[in-house]
Design a protein around this motif. Sequence first.
Motif, short mmCIF file in Angstrom:
data_model
loop_
_atom_site.label_atom_id
_atom_site.label_comp_id
_atom_site.label_asym_id
_atom_site.label_seq_id
_atom_site.Cartn_x
_atom_site.Cartn_y
_atom_site.Cartn_z
N THR A 38 0.81 -1.22 0.00
CA THR A 38 0.00 0.00 0.00
C THR A 38 0.85 1.28 0.00
O THR A 38 0.30 2.37 -0.05
N LYS A 39 2.16 1.15 0.05
CA LYS A 39 3.04 2.31 0.05
C LYS A 39 3.36 2.75 -1.38
O LYS A 39 3.12 2.02 -2.34
N ALA A 40 3.92 3.94 -1.50
CA ALA A 40 4.35 4.44 -2.81
C ALA A 40 5.40 3.50 -3.38
O ALA A 40 6.20 2.94 -2.63
N PRO A 41 5.40 3.29 -4.70
CA PRO A 41 6.37 2.38 -5.31
C PRO A 41 7.81 2.80 -5.00
O PRO A 41 8.14 3.98 -4.95
N PHE A 42 8.65 1.79 -4.81
CA PHE A 42 10.07 1.99 -4.50
C PHE A 42 10.85 2.39 -5.75
O PHE A 42 10.61 1.87 -6.84
N LEU A 43 11.76 3.32 -5.59
CA LEU A 43 12.72 3.68 -6.64
C LEU A 43 14.11 3.61 -6.05
O LEU A 43 14.33 4.07 -4.93
N THR A 44 15.05 3.04 -6.82
CA THR A 44 16.43 3.02 -6.37
C THR A 44 16.98 4.46 -6.41
O THR A 44 16.40 5.32 -7.07
N PRO A 45 18.08 4.71 -5.72
CA PRO A 45 18.63 6.08 -5.70
C PRO A 45 18.94 6.62 -7.10
O PRO A 45 18.72 7.81 -7.36
N LEU A 125 -3.10 13.24 -14.93
CA LEU A 125 -3.34 11.87 -14.50
C LEU A 125 -2.80 10.92 -15.57
O LEU A 125 -3.11 11.10 -16.75
N ALA A 126 -1.99 9.95 -15.16
CA ALA A 126 -1.43 8.98 -16.12
C ALA A 126 -2.51 7.98 -16.51
O ALA A 126 -2.96 7.18 -15.69
N LEU A 127 -2.95 8.06 -17.76
CA LEU A 127 -4.01 7.18 -18.25
C LEU A 127 -3.46 6.27 -19.34
O LEU A 127 -2.90 6.74 -20.33
N GLY A 128 -3.62 4.99 -19.13
CA GLY A 128 -3.18 4.00 -20.10
C GLY A 128 -3.78 2.65 -19.76
O GLY A 128 -4.60 2.54 -18.84
N PHE A 129 -3.38 1.64 -20.49
CA PHE A 129 -3.91 0.29 -20.24
C PHE A 129 -3.55 -0.20 -18.85
O PHE A 129 -4.36 -0.85 -18.19
N THR A 130 -2.33 0.13 -18.38
CA THR A 130 -1.88 -0.37 -17.07
C THR A 130 -2.45 0.42 -15.90
O THR A 130 -2.19 0.08 -14.75
N THR A 131 -3.23 1.43 -16.17
CA THR A 131 -3.96 2.14 -15.11
C THR A 131 -5.46 1.98 -15.33
O THR A 131 -6.25 2.64 -14.65
N LEU A 132 -5.81 1.12 -16.29
CA LEU A 132 -7.22 0.92 -16.68
C LEU A 132 -7.86 2.27 -17.02
O LEU A 132 -9.00 2.53 -16.70
N PHE A 133 -7.06 3.10 -17.69
CA PHE A 133 -7.47 4.45 -18.12
C PHE A 133 -8.08 5.27 -16.99
O PHE A 133 -9.08 5.94 -17.14
N GLY A 134 -7.41 5.19 -15.83
CA GLY A 134 -7.81 6.00 -14.68
C GLY A 134 -8.73 5.30 -13.71
O GLY A 134 -8.96 5.78 -12.61
N ALA A 135 -9.27 4.14 -14.08
CA ALA A 135 -10.17 3.41 -13.18
C ALA A 135 -9.41 2.78 -12.02
O ALA A 135 -9.99 2.57 -10.95
N ALA A 136 -8.13 2.46 -12.22
CA ALA A 136 -7.32 1.86 -11.16
C ALA A 136 -6.61 2.96 -10.40
O ALA A 136 -5.69 3.59 -10.91
N GLN A 137 -7.04 3.21 -9.19
CA GLN A 137 -6.48 4.29 -8.37
C GLN A 137 -5.93 3.71 -7.07
O GLN A 137 -6.18 2.56 -6.73
N GLY A 138 -5.19 4.53 -6.34
CA GLY A 138 -4.69 4.14 -5.02
C GLY A 138 -3.75 2.95 -5.07
O GLY A 138 -3.01 2.76 -6.02
N ALA A 139 -3.80 2.14 -4.00
CA ALA A 139 -2.91 0.99 -3.88
C ALA A 139 -3.16 -0.03 -4.99
O ALA A 139 -2.22 -0.61 -5.53
N PHE A 140 -4.43 -0.22 -5.36
CA PHE A 140 -4.74 -1.16 -6.45
C PHE A 140 -4.11 -0.69 -7.76
O PHE A 140 -3.51 -1.47 -8.49
N GLY A 141 -4.23 0.59 -8.05
CA GLY A 141 -3.65 1.15 -9.27
C GLY A 141 -2.14 1.02 -9.30
O GLY A 141 -1.56 0.62 -10.32
#
Length: 191
Positions: A38-45, A125-141
């Motif tokens: 449920t946290k923000a995605p990790f990014l390396t330094p 807002l980043a809209l694409g197939f991997t965000t279900l065009f905005g339908a996938a929000q929050g931790a699920f998105g």
Amino acid sequence: MTGSRRVLRDIAVFAMVFQVFHFIEHAAQLTYWFGYPTKAPFLTPWAVAGRDILAVDGTHGGGNELLHLVGNLIFLGGIVALALVARHSGRKTVEIPYLRKAMVLQGIHVAEHVLLTFSYFILGLALGFTTLFGAAQGAFGSSLRIWAHFLLNLVGTYYVLRAAWEMYGLGMILDRSTGARKETRRAGIHL
């Protein structure tokens, strides 16, 4: 091996090495997700540094989208360079099925990042197939996007490395005849 083919090969090798590190970045992100879904995605330094450099709009989101678009364009450029190496070797991409698969998959992946990037800068807002065009929000998105891009990078990396291995076996990556000539000259045999 001609000079242009050597340059194309070097571009392809650089892009493949870059892609392996890009894939490792996604693997690290997925590993982090297992512990903190449920946290923000990790990014390396180094990804954070790249994101911050590319944050032309002053936001992390804009930097993230541009970072991924640029990274995937580098990988696509490497695949195109491999295709041109094949063409310079007198082969067609249809003769190297994994190269063709890599090109199609990465083309789709880049198109997805173009959608995500432009929609982010236009709509916020980043809209694409991997965000279900905005339908996938929050931790699920975030989870959906992390998994989708991990899998796209896993399969794409496999395809291009397999294609490069096949091309190496066919003598397209390294000019074996030149190496053989050098070895025979050392032995005192001239071809």
